[in-house]
Design a protein around this motif. Sequence first.
Motif, PDB file in Angstrom:
ATOM      1  N   MET A  14       0.634  -1.236   0.059  1.00 40.42           N
ATOM      2  CA  MET A  14       0.153  -0.050  -0.102  1.00 40.42           C
ATOM      3  C   MET A  14       0.871   1.273   0.048  1.00 40.42           C
ATOM      4  O   MET A  14       1.906   1.332   0.480  1.00 40.42           O
ATOM      5  N   ARG A  15       0.411   2.429  -0.645  1.00 37.93           N
ATOM      6  CA  ARG A  15       1.176   3.320  -0.687  1.00 37.93           C
ATOM      7  C   ARG A  15       0.576   4.490   0.125  1.00 37.93           C
ATOM      8  O   ARG A  15      -0.756   4.609   0.228  1.00 37.93           O
ATOM      9  N   VAL A  16       1.356   5.739   0.373  1.00 33.12           N
ATOM     10  CA  VAL A  16       0.805   7.117   1.081  1.00 33.12           C
ATOM     11  C   VAL A  16       1.673   8.000   0.202  1.00 33.12           C
ATOM     12  O   VAL A  16       2.774   7.900  -0.173  1.00 33.12           O
ATOM     13  N   LEU A  17       1.099   9.213   0.025  1.00 34.79           N
ATOM     14  CA  LEU A  17       1.586  10.309  -0.259  1.00 34.79           C
ATOM     15  C   LEU A  17       2.052  11.207   0.688  1.00 34.79           C
ATOM     16  O   LEU A  17       1.131  11.864   1.548  1.00 34.79           O
ATOM     17  N   LEU A  18       3.343  11.771   0.991  1.00 31.82           N
ATOM     18  CA  LEU A  18       3.735  12.572   1.991  1.00 31.82           C
ATOM     19  C   LEU A  18       4.374  13.861   1.365  1.00 31.82           C
ATOM     20  O   LEU A  18       5.337  13.601   0.478  1.00 31.82           O
ATOM     21  N   SER A  19       4.027  14.894   1.832  1.00 35.17           N
ATOM     22  CA  SER A  19       4.646  16.246   1.553  1.00 35.17           C
ATOM     23  C   SER A  19       5.924  16.369   2.472  1.00 35.17           C
ATOM     24  O   SER A  19       5.725  16.252   3.628  1.00 35.17           O
ATOM     25  N   ILE A  20       7.106  16.545   1.845  1.00 31.94           N
ATOM     26  CA  ILE A  20       8.648  16.615   2.443  1.00 31.94           C
ATOM     27  C   ILE A  20       9.046  17.903   1.694  1.00 31.94           C
ATOM     28  O   ILE A  20       9.059  18.116   0.660  1.00 31.94           O
ATOM     29  N   LYS A  21       9.655  18.733   2.753  1.00 32.04           N
ATOM     30  CA  LYS A  21      10.231  19.978   2.391  1.00 32.04           C
ATOM     31  C   LYS A  21      11.361  19.729   1.379  1.00 32.04           C
ATOM     32  O   LYS A  21      11.967  18.626   1.440  1.00 32.04           O
ATOM     33  N   PRO A  22      11.662  20.167   0.100  1.00 28.42           N
ATOM     34  CA  PRO A  22      12.388  20.003  -1.019  1.00 28.42           C
ATOM     35  C   PRO A  22      13.796  19.559  -0.312  1.00 28.42           C
ATOM     36  O   PRO A  22      14.549  18.657  -0.995  1.00 28.42           O
ATOM     37  N   GLU A  23      14.458  20.391   0.487  1.00 27.86           N
ATOM     38  CA  GLU A  23      15.735  20.260   0.900  1.00 27.86           C
ATOM     39  C   GLU A  23      15.972  18.905   1.621  1.00 27.86           C
ATOM     40  O   GLU A  23      16.985  17.976   1.339  1.00 27.86           O
ATOM     41  N   TYR A  24      14.829  18.286   2.178  1.00 29.72           N
ATOM     42  CA  TYR A  24      14.972  17.016   2.960  1.00 29.72           C
ATOM     43  C   TYR A  24      14.522  15.711   1.771  1.00 29.72           C
ATOM     44  O   TYR A  24      15.060  14.824   1.797  1.00 29.72           O
ATOM     45  N   ALA A  25      13.559  16.236   0.856  1.00 29.79           N
ATOM     46  CA  ALA A  25      13.120  15.279   0.087  1.00 29.79           C
ATOM     47  C   ALA A  25      14.338  14.755  -0.956  1.00 29.79           C
ATOM     48  O   ALA A  25      14.672  13.659  -1.408  1.00 29.79           O
ATOM     49  N   TYR A  26      15.032  15.809  -1.582  1.00 32.53           N
ATOM     50  CA  TYR A  26      16.308  15.643  -2.331  1.00 32.53           C
ATOM     51  C   TYR A  26      17.102  14.732  -1.708  1.00 32.53           C
ATOM     52  O   TYR A  26      18.080  14.037  -2.421  1.00 32.53           O
ATOM     53  N   LYS A  27      17.479  15.113  -0.578  1.00 33.49           N
ATOM     54  CA  LYS A  27      18.675  14.297   0.389  1.00 33.49           C
ATOM     55  C   LYS A  27      18.255  12.752   0.226  1.00 33.49           C
ATOM     56  O   LYS A  27      19.171  11.870   0.221  1.00 33.49           O
ATOM     57  N   ILE A  28      16.877  12.620   0.566  1.00 31.66           N
ATOM     58  CA  ILE A  28      16.448  11.057   0.567  1.00 31.66           C
ATOM     59  C   ILE A  28      16.786  10.327  -0.817  1.00 31.66           C
ATOM     60  O   ILE A  28      17.615   9.363  -0.811  1.00 31.66           O
ATOM     61  N   PHE A  29      16.764  10.882  -2.144  1.00 32.34           N
ATOM     62  CA  PHE A  29      16.965  10.638  -3.417  1.00 32.34           C
ATOM     63  C   PHE A  29      18.430  10.537  -3.822  1.00 32.34           C
ATOM     64  O   PHE A  29      18.920   9.884  -4.456  1.00 32.34           O
ATOM     65  N   GLU A  30      19.404  11.516  -3.094  1.00 28.50           N
ATOM     66  CA  GLU A  30      20.678  11.529  -3.170  1.00 28.50           C
ATOM     67  C   GLU A  30      21.306  10.586  -2.115  1.00 28.50           C
ATOM     68  O   GLU A  30      22.540  10.235  -2.233  1.00 28.50           O
ATOM     69  N   GLY A  31      20.582   9.938  -1.469  1.00 33.77           N
ATOM     70  CA  GLY A  31      21.407   8.756  -0.260  1.00 33.77           C
ATOM     71  C   GLY A  31      21.891   9.324   0.861  1.00 33.77           C
ATOM     72  O   GLY A  31      22.396   8.770   1.791  1.00 33.77           O
ATOM     73  N   THR A  32      21.942  10.747   0.939  1.00 33.80           N
ATOM     74  CA  THR A  32      22.561  11.304   2.432  1.00 33.80           C
ATOM     75  C   THR A  32      21.239  11.263   3.392  1.00 33.80           C
ATOM     76  O   THR A  32      21.726  11.516   4.545  1.00 33.80           O
ATOM     77  N   LYS A  33      20.154  11.015   3.234  1.00 32.37           N
ATOM     78  CA  LYS A  33      19.170  11.049   4.209  1.00 32.37           C
ATOM     79  C   LYS A  33      18.339   9.758   4.078  1.00 32.37           C
ATOM     80  O   LYS A  33      17.469   9.464   3.148  1.00 32.37           O
ATOM     81  N   LYS A  34      18.659   8.807   5.096  1.00 35.16           N
ATOM     82  CA  LYS A  34      17.935   7.392   5.020  1.00 35.16           C
ATOM     83  C   LYS A  34      17.055   7.255   6.170  1.00 35.16           C
ATOM     84  O   LYS A  34      16.461   6.023   6.180  1.00 35.16           O
TER      85      LYS A  34
END
Length: 123
Positions: A1-21
């Motif tokens: 199951m999926r959920v949509l979360l709003s995340i501030k861009p500075e943190y969202a991009y860190k997730i996909f860069e691998g620096t925020k796990k």
Amino acid sequence: MRVLLSIKPEYAYKIFEGTKKFEFRKIRFKNPNIKTVVVYASSPVQKVIGEFEIEDILSFDPDRIWRITEKYSGISEAFFMNILQIEKLRTQSKLKVQPSIQNLSLSKMILMLIPRNLLSICN
């Protein structure tokens, strides 16, 4: 199951860069079957930029959470402590990033999530 979360861009991009796990939330999802999070980068981006799987949800006292997550938290200890004071943080999610959806408007993402049989009713 999926959920949509709003995340501030500075943190969202860190997730996909691998620096925020780790993603910090003050409460768990009510539905324990949620395994995938669709990330909506909030203003000024205002787009769905990807999705990730939840590898694990940890619930510990704040000091232990920080010791476990600090290396890949994507935030400073001072910011973490500030969150604690404001939100009484008790849980955080360990992320397994799979950037498979990128740069979609929220309206396009909603259309992707609506079951096809409901779309035919709407048309």
